[in-house]
Scaffold this motif. Structure first.
Motif, PDB file in Angstrom:
ATOM      1  N   ARG A  56       0.870  -0.896   0.170  1.00 30.97           N
ATOM      2  CA  ARG A  56      -0.408   0.106   0.314  1.00 30.97           C
ATOM      3  C   ARG A  56       0.897   1.210  -0.233  1.00 30.97           C
ATOM      4  NH1 ARG A  56      -5.379  -1.280   2.056  1.00 30.97           N
ATOM      5  NH2 ARG A  56      -5.595   0.553   3.096  1.00 30.97           N
ATOM      6  N   THR A  57       2.415   1.059   0.791  1.00 29.54           N
ATOM      7  CA  THR A  57       3.341   2.503   1.114  1.00 29.54           C
ATOM      8  C   THR A  57       3.111   2.783  -0.029  1.00 29.54           C
ATOM      9  OG1 THR A  57       3.263   2.131   3.305  1.00 29.54           O
ATOM     10  CG2 THR A  57       5.117   3.133   2.039  1.00 29.54           C
ATOM     11  N   LEU A  58       3.814   1.667  -1.400  1.00 26.11           N
ATOM     12  CA  LEU A  58       4.349   1.705  -2.228  1.00 26.11           C
ATOM     13  C   LEU A  58       3.966   2.211  -3.245  1.00 26.11           C
ATOM     14  CD1 LEU A  58       7.646   0.626  -3.566  1.00 26.11           C
ATOM     15  CD2 LEU A  58       6.490  -1.336  -4.653  1.00 26.11           C
TER      16      LEU A  58
ATOM     17  N   PRO B 232      -4.795   6.062   4.205  1.00 23.06           N
ATOM     18  CA  PRO B 232      -4.474   4.215   3.823  1.00 23.06           C
ATOM     19  C   PRO B 232      -3.065   3.304   3.993  1.00 23.06           C
ATOM     20  CG  PRO B 232      -4.771   6.001   2.042  1.00 23.06           C
ATOM     21  CD  PRO B 232      -5.055   6.764   3.146  1.00 23.06           C
ATOM     22  N   MET B 233      -2.301   4.566   3.956  1.00 22.07           N
ATOM     23  CA  MET B 233      -0.769   4.148   3.997  1.00 22.07           C
ATOM     24  C   MET B 233      -0.914   3.437   5.405  1.00 22.07           C
ATOM     25  SD  MET B 233       2.570   6.174   2.831  1.00 22.07           S
ATOM     26  CE  MET B 233       2.074   6.552   1.573  1.00 22.07           C
ATOM     27  N   GLN B 234      -1.454   3.714   6.666  1.00 20.65           N
ATOM     28  CA  GLN B 234      -0.638   3.735   7.983  1.00 20.65           C
ATOM     29  C   GLN B 234      -1.827   2.824   8.167  1.00 20.65           C
ATOM     30  OE1 GLN B 234      -0.978   7.404   9.982  1.00 20.65           O
ATOM     31  NE2 GLN B 234       0.775   8.028   9.646  1.00 20.65           N
ATOM     32  N   ASN B 235      -3.537   2.599   7.809  1.00 18.32           N
ATOM     33  CA  ASN B 235      -4.410   1.898   8.545  1.00 18.32           C
ATOM     34  C   ASN B 235      -5.160   1.285   7.577  1.00 18.32           C
ATOM     35  OD1 ASN B 235      -7.006   0.947   9.257  1.00 18.32           O
ATOM     36  ND2 ASN B 235      -7.849   3.027   9.725  1.00 18.32           N
ATOM     37  N   THR B 236      -4.744   0.293   7.678  1.00 22.24           N
ATOM     38  CA  THR B 236      -5.263  -1.058   6.285  1.00 22.24           C
ATOM     39  C   THR B 236      -6.513  -1.193   6.526  1.00 22.24           C
ATOM     40  OG1 THR B 236      -4.699  -3.310   8.051  1.00 22.24           O
ATOM     41  CG2 THR B 236      -3.070  -2.584   7.065  1.00 22.24           C
ATOM     42  N   GLY B 237      -7.696  -0.914   7.241  1.00 24.63           N
ATOM     43  CA  GLY B 237      -8.930  -0.695   8.073  1.00 24.63           C
ATOM     44  C   GLY B 237      -9.595  -0.316   6.486  1.00 24.63           C
ATOM     45  N   VAL B 238      -8.877   1.394   6.029  1.00 20.12           N
ATOM     46  CA  VAL B 238      -9.173   1.476   5.008  1.00 20.12           C
ATOM     47  C   VAL B 238      -9.043   1.311   3.855  1.00 20.12           C
ATOM     48  CG1 VAL B 238      -9.267   3.847   4.261  1.00 20.12           C
ATOM     49  CG2 VAL B 238      -9.001   4.278   6.488  1.00 20.12           C
ATOM     50  N   PRO B 239      -9.809   1.329   2.866  1.00 17.94           N
ATOM     51  CA  PRO B 239      -9.495   0.631   1.686  1.00 17.94           C
ATOM     52  C   PRO B 239      -8.381   1.417   1.109  1.00 17.94           C
ATOM     53  CG  PRO B 239     -11.972   0.401   1.769  1.00 17.94           C
ATOM     54  CD  PRO B 239     -11.267   1.440   3.046  1.00 17.94           C
ATOM     55  N   LEU B 240      -7.785   1.445  -0.320  1.00 21.40           N
ATOM     56  CA  LEU B 240      -6.526   1.997  -0.333  1.00 21.40           C
ATOM     57  C   LEU B 240      -7.611   2.574  -1.977  1.00 21.40           C
ATOM     58  CD1 LEU B 240      -3.541   2.223  -0.678  1.00 21.40           C
ATOM     59  CD2 LEU B 240      -4.006   0.453  -2.889  1.00 21.40           C
ATOM     60  N   ILE B 241      -8.547   2.726  -2.358  1.00 28.13           N
ATOM     61  CA  ILE B 241      -9.389   3.417  -3.704  1.00 28.13           C
ATOM     62  C   ILE B 241      -9.996   4.274  -2.567  1.00 28.13           C
ATOM     63  CG2 ILE B 241     -11.635   2.276  -2.936  1.00 28.13           C
ATOM     64  CD1 ILE B 241     -10.462   2.882  -6.640  1.00 28.13           C
ATOM     65  N   ASN B 242      -9.473   4.510  -1.731  1.00 26.19           N
ATOM     66  CA  ASN B 242     -10.275   4.946  -0.168  1.00 26.19           C
ATOM     67  C   ASN B 242      -9.317   6.489  -0.904  1.00 26.19           C
ATOM     68  OD1 ASN B 242     -13.069   4.858  -0.088  1.00 26.19           O
ATOM     69  ND2 ASN B 242     -12.665   4.248   2.034  1.00 26.19           N
ATOM     70  N   GLY B 243      -8.112   6.325  -1.183  1.00 27.33           N
ATOM     71  CA  GLY B 243      -7.236   7.599  -0.895  1.00 27.33           C
ATOM     72  C   GLY B 243      -6.612   7.830  -2.253  1.00 27.33           C
ATOM     73  N   ILE B 244      -6.572   6.922  -2.640  1.00 28.72           N
ATOM     74  CA  ILE B 244      -6.272   6.652  -4.227  1.00 28.72           C
ATOM     75  C   ILE B 244      -7.528   8.221  -5.904  1.00 28.72           C
ATOM     76  CG2 ILE B 244      -5.941   6.351  -7.210  1.00 28.72           C
ATOM     77  CD1 ILE B 244      -4.909   3.417  -5.795  1.00 28.72           C
TER      78      ILE B 244
END
Length: 228
Positions: free
Chosen positions: A8-10, A49-61
């Motif tokens: 996710r970080t990458l 979303p980088m720190q919290n894996t419970g937040v879907p990645l798409i919510n940051g993108i």
């Protein structure tokens, strides 16, 4: 879990770097107010979303891409319309005019006298008596125009003719030939090889740095043995 965070970080790192590149070089230098806001928001949106894996990645993108679209839209509007440019970027403000400090301008911009004096010192002007104009630009920087008697003397002032001065062009950097520079300097590989062989170097890979100035003078430095 560790691998998930790593991936996710990458992904977010690559996305933010790509977005910042698309937003233009100014994002890495002086920022306009709206650009600063967007940059801060993007960093916050990427961090969650980088720190919290419970937040879907798409919510940051999606929000990051939305801000990129918004920034592009505002920049395009600013280029096409002075009204939009003034609305989002503001206008330059004259703080010193004809040698006089404009108190109203300082109050409106919330710029203290100490701030002004500090910025003038940073610009190399320690005596306010030497200043003709000082202008607060929209990116927060100050442009200073000194009085004519205090300006640096130039060859034009003295009537001295000058010749064209370009910039040196890097041809080889750390053993790698720069093809674009070769075309820009109107050189061929054979000409480069001739120059380095004059200095006892047989291969481009053995050159640490080579450049040519506008007058055709070469600077060539061989790699040290341990760096080959």
């Amino acid at each position: 879990m560790v691998i998930t965070i790593f991936i996710r970080t990458l992904i977010l790192y690559i996305l933010v770097v790509l977005v910042m590149r698309l937003m233009g070089k100014r994002q890495m230098g002086e920022l306009q107010p709206f650009e600063l806001v967007i940059t801060i928001m993007i960093s916050e949106l990427a961090a969650v979303p980088m720190q919290n894996t419970g937040v879907p990645l798409i919510n940051g993108i999606i929000p990051i891409l939305t801000l990129l679209f918004l920034q592009t839209l505002i920049t395009f509007g600013s280029l096409k319309s002075d009204f939009i440019k003034r609305l989002v970027c503001g206008s330059p403000t004259i703080l010193i005019a004809k040698g006089k400090i404009l108190e109203d301008a300082l109050r409106k911009t919330q710029y203290s006298l100490n701030d002004l004096m500090e910025q003038l010192r940073i610009k190399g002007f320690f005596n306010i008596h030497d200043i003709e104009y000082a202008i607060l630009e929209t990116d927060g920087d100050i442009s200073v125009i000194p009085k004519s008697q205090k300006r640096y003397v130039t060859p034009a002032d003295l009537g001295i003719p000058t010749k064209y001065e370009g910039i040196p062009i890097s041809i080889i950097v750390d053993g790698k030939l720069k093809e674009e520079s070769l075309k820009y300097a109107n050189l061929t590989l054979d000409q480069v090889l001739v120059e380095i062989k004059k200095r006892g170097i047989d291969k481009v890979q053995d050159v640490f740095f080579a450049c040519i100035d506008p007058e055709g003078h070469w600077f060539v430095q061989k790699k040290e043995e341990k760096n080959k």
